[in-house]
Scaffold this motif. Structure first.
Motif, PDB file in Angstrom:
ATOM      1  N   ARG A  50       0.836  -1.209   0.000  1.00 33.53           N
ATOM      2  CA  ARG A  50       0.000   0.000   0.000  1.00 33.53           C
ATOM      3  C   ARG A  50       0.866   1.253   0.000  1.00 33.53           C
ATOM      4  N   TYR A  51       1.943   1.226   0.756  1.00 33.04           N
ATOM      5  CA  TYR A  51       2.822   2.390   0.820  1.00 33.04           C
ATOM      6  C   TYR A  51       3.477   2.653  -0.534  1.00 33.04           C
ATOM      7  N   ILE A  52       3.894   1.597  -1.223  1.00 27.61           N
ATOM      8  CA  ILE A  52       4.519   1.747  -2.538  1.00 27.61           C
ATOM      9  C   ILE A  52       3.508   2.284  -3.550  1.00 27.61           C
ATOM     10  N   SER A  53       2.275   1.765  -3.516  1.00 27.60           N
ATOM     11  CA  SER A  53       1.270   2.251  -4.465  1.00 27.60           C
ATOM     12  C   SER A  53       0.954   3.724  -4.225  1.00 27.60           C
ATOM     13  N   ASN A  54       0.920   4.174  -2.978  1.00 31.74           N
ATOM     14  CA  ASN A  54       0.710   5.587  -2.680  1.00 31.74           C
ATOM     15  C   ASN A  54       1.906   6.422  -3.110  1.00 31.74           C
ATOM     16  N   SER A  55       3.115   5.889  -2.983  1.00 27.88           N
ATOM     17  CA  SER A  55       4.311   6.618  -3.397  1.00 27.88           C
ATOM     18  C   SER A  55       4.332   6.802  -4.904  1.00 27.88           C
ATOM     19  N   LYS A  56       3.814   5.822  -5.656  1.00 29.35           N
ATOM     20  CA  LYS A  56       3.739   5.948  -7.114  1.00 29.35           C
ATOM     21  C   LYS A  56       2.799   7.079  -7.496  1.00 29.35           C
ATOM     22  N   LEU A  57       1.704   7.234  -6.746  1.00 29.55           N
ATOM     23  CA  LEU A  57       0.769   8.318  -7.029  1.00 29.55           C
ATOM     24  C   LEU A  57       1.398   9.679  -6.786  1.00 29.55           C
ATOM     25  N   SER A  58       2.313   9.749  -5.831  1.00 29.51           N
ATOM     26  CA  SER A  58       2.921  11.037  -5.494  1.00 29.51           C
ATOM     27  C   SER A  58       4.079  11.386  -6.418  1.00 29.51           C
ATOM     28  N   ASN A  59       4.455  10.486  -7.328  1.00 31.59           N
ATOM     29  CA  ASN A  59       5.596  10.709  -8.212  1.00 31.59           C
ATOM     30  C   ASN A  59       5.168  11.476  -9.459  1.00 31.59           C
ATOM     31  N   SER A  60       4.570  12.645  -9.278  1.00 37.97           N
ATOM     32  CA  SER A  60       4.090  13.427 -10.406  1.00 37.97           C
ATOM     33  C   SER A  60       5.131  14.408 -10.920  1.00 37.97           C
ATOM     34  N   ASP A  61       6.186  14.615 -10.182  1.00 41.42           N
ATOM     35  CA  ASP A  61       7.210  15.589 -10.547  1.00 41.42           C
ATOM     36  C   ASP A  61       8.577  14.963 -10.322  1.00 41.42           C
ATOM     37  N   SER A  62       9.555  15.404 -11.093  1.00 41.86           N
ATOM     38  CA  SER A  62      10.893  14.824 -10.937  1.00 41.86           C
ATOM     39  C   SER A  62      11.598  15.337  -9.691  1.00 41.86           C
ATOM     40  N   ASP A  63      11.150  16.467  -9.139  1.00 39.47           N
ATOM     41  CA  ASP A  63      11.786  17.043  -7.954  1.00 39.47           C
ATOM     42  C   ASP A  63      11.021  16.679  -6.684  1.00 39.47           C
ATOM     43  N   VAL A  64      10.681  15.412  -6.539  1.00 42.31           N
ATOM     44  CA  VAL A  64       9.932  14.951  -5.371  1.00 42.31           C
ATOM     45  C   VAL A  64      10.912  14.482  -4.304  1.00 42.31           C
ATOM     46  N   PHE A  65      10.722  14.979  -3.085  1.00 46.28           N
ATOM     47  CA  PHE A  65      11.483  14.524  -1.932  1.00 46.28           C
ATOM     48  C   PHE A  65      10.500  13.899  -0.965  1.00 46.28           C
ATOM     49  N   LEU A  66      10.797  12.708  -0.536  1.00 43.01           N
ATOM     50  CA  LEU A  66       9.907  11.970   0.348  1.00 43.01           C
ATOM     51  C   LEU A  66      10.534  11.921   1.737  1.00 43.01           C
ATOM     52  N   GLN A  67       9.776  12.378   2.725  1.00 39.07           N
ATOM     53  CA  GLN A  67      10.243  12.279   4.109  1.00 39.07           C
ATOM     54  C   GLN A  67       9.216  11.471   4.880  1.00 39.07           C
ATOM     55  N   HIS A  68       9.679  10.395   5.481  1.00 38.64           N
ATOM     56  CA  HIS A  68       8.806   9.562   6.296  1.00 38.64           C
ATOM     57  C   HIS A  68       9.576   9.107   7.527  1.00 38.64           C
ATOM     58  N   ASN A  69       8.852   8.538   8.475  1.00 36.79           N
ATOM     59  CA  ASN A  69       9.513   8.089   9.699  1.00 36.79           C
ATOM     60  C   ASN A  69      10.098   6.695   9.494  1.00 36.79           C
TER      61      ASN A  69
END
Length: 97
Positions: A50-69
């Protein structure tokens, strides 16, 4: 443990209200707007898939930085491999002080 006299009434126990259930809400946002939001079904949890599928949705821009715990779905090898394939930059989660 509670100190009281033998003749004093027993303490009241509060009942849990049926509406006091947890609802998990996932949200991804950038500096301008909310990119993705999702309510999780009752009784479901976030796992690597589920986390990977949500991360794919957030990959709309090449300058994406992901911060998680450091939760298990975020640190699993399956998630880390998928984030590398998506070329998402992951920012480290700072330790609590």
């Amino acid at each position: 443990m509670e100190y009281r006299h033998k003749t004093s009434p027993s303490p009241r126990k509060f009942k849990v209200v049926a509406s006091a259930r947890k609802v998990l809400f996932t949200v991804f946002w950038d500096m301008e707007e909310v990119v993705h939001m999702e309510f999780l079904e009752q009784g479901r949890t976030v796992n690597s898939e589920r986390y990977i599928s949500n991360s794919k949705l957030s990959n709309s821009d090449s300058d994406v930085f992901l911060q998680h715990n450091n939760a298990c779905p975020h640190t699993s090898s399956q998630t880390q491999d998928a984030l590398r394939q998506l070329e998402l930059t992951t920012l480290p989660h700072l330790a609590y002080s």
